[in-house]
Design a protein around this motif. Structure first.
Motif, short mmCIF file in Angstrom:
data_model
loop_
_atom_site.label_atom_id
_atom_site.label_comp_id
_atom_site.label_asym_id
_atom_site.label_seq_id
_atom_site.Cartn_x
_atom_site.Cartn_y
_atom_site.Cartn_z
N PRO A 116 14.70 62.20 22.22
CA PRO A 116 15.34 62.10 23.59
C PRO A 116 15.69 63.40 24.28
O PRO A 116 15.87 64.37 23.80
N ARG A 117 15.33 63.43 25.65
CA ARG A 117 15.44 64.40 26.40
C ARG A 117 15.43 64.01 27.96
O ARG A 117 15.08 62.85 28.14
N VAL A 118 15.77 65.17 28.79
CA VAL A 118 15.54 64.76 30.27
C VAL A 118 14.12 65.08 30.43
O VAL A 118 13.81 66.37 30.26
N PRO A 119 13.21 64.41 31.01
CA PRO A 119 11.89 64.84 31.25
C PRO A 119 11.94 65.61 32.44
O PRO A 119 12.75 65.16 33.38
N GLY A 120 11.04 66.69 33.01
CA GLY A 120 11.05 67.36 33.84
C GLY A 120 10.11 66.57 35.00
O GLY A 120 9.46 65.56 34.91
N PRO A 121 10.07 66.99 36.38
CA PRO A 121 9.06 66.47 37.24
C PRO A 121 7.81 66.50 37.09
O PRO A 121 7.03 65.38 37.39
N ASN A 122 7.17 67.59 36.52
CA ASN A 122 5.61 67.32 35.99
C ASN A 122 5.48 66.24 34.96
O ASN A 122 4.62 65.46 34.97
N GLU A 123 6.27 66.43 33.88
CA GLU A 123 6.22 65.24 32.98
C GLU A 123 6.48 63.87 33.26
O GLU A 123 5.39 62.91 33.11
N LEU A 124 7.31 63.67 34.06
CA LEU A 124 7.39 62.12 34.88
C LEU A 124 6.30 61.94 35.96
O LEU A 124 5.86 60.84 35.97
N ALA A 125 5.55 62.85 36.44
CA ALA A 125 4.37 62.87 37.20
C ALA A 125 3.41 62.27 36.57
O ALA A 125 2.63 61.57 37.05
#
Length: 226
Positions: A116-125
């Motif tokens: 569990p973590r907060v995904p970053g903008p690139n990972e979510l992209a």
């Protein structure tokens, strides 16, 4: 400042006067260089600060701790996904093949993007690009997301094996070990011995698994259409 703010917070606009001594990207890139060379365990606030020529306390003005630093490093190392063309199958095939080098070039990203973590903008992209490729196929939203999870799992599995091997391919090493064992115990495992004669020296795990996943999606999409 928590992990969400580090990854998703607005970057301050450039101002007149001297540039800030440090930047989030500069700090993260230094951490990436350390992790690439020595592994994720070598990364610490103290070590990154020393590499930059600053004190550890100066880094805390930008990043609250190692966990947030590693999250920023991983997202920067992932980079943006490629532009995808063609039908959904061609797009997902290209997507998976583009994802693999992001893990093999930075093996520590596998560890940094687990749990569990907060995904970053690139990972979510990356996720957005794959889910969008399945738009219009008739699959439900949950199915599109699950399909991406399966694809990522396959790519990660190949990358994890590659990270634990030398220049010799994973399948070559595994085949060599099996050949050695089966010279003495082949009579106990005749099916494995027979299959090995057709596969020794090949390295098609990525291609084979990717094709079978996409075949399965093709069947599911056809079922939805009828």
């Amino acid at each position: 400042m928590d992990g969400y703010e580090v990854l998703w917070g607005a970057r301050p606009a450039p101002r007149r006067g001297p540039k800030p001594a440090l930047s989030l990207e500069g700090i993260a890139r230094t951490g990436i260089e350390l992790a690439d060379a020595e592994g994720l365990a070598a990364v610490s606030m103290q070590r990154v600060a020393a590499e930059l020529g600053f004190t550890k306390m100066s880094l805390y003005r930008y990043v609250p701790g190692k966990a947030e630093l590693v999250a920023l490093m991983a997202d920067l190392a992932m980079g943006a996904p490629p532009e995808l063309d063609g039908g959904w199958r061609e797009r997902l095939d290209a997507w998976a093949r583009a994802l693999l080098p992001r893990f093999t070039q930075h093996p520590w990203v596998l560890e940094a993007t687990t749990g569990p973590r907060v995904p970053g903008p690139n990972e979510l992209a990356w996720t957005e690009a794959a889910v969008a490729a399945l738009g219009g196929t008739g699959l439900r939203g949950s199915e599109r997301l699950d399909a991406v999870v399966v694809l990522v799992g396959h790519v990660r599995g190949i990358a994890q094996q590659a990270a634990a091997t030398s220049a010799e391919s994973v399948e070559q090493q595994f085949s060599s070990a099996l050949i050695t064992l089966l010279r003495e115990h082949g009579d106990r495992y005749p099916s494995v011995a027979a299959a090995l004669t057709d596969t020794a020296g090949q390295d098609e795990a990525l291609d084979f698994g990717l094709a079978r996943i996409l075949d399965g999606l093709t069947t599911l999409i056809a079922t939805r259409a009828t």
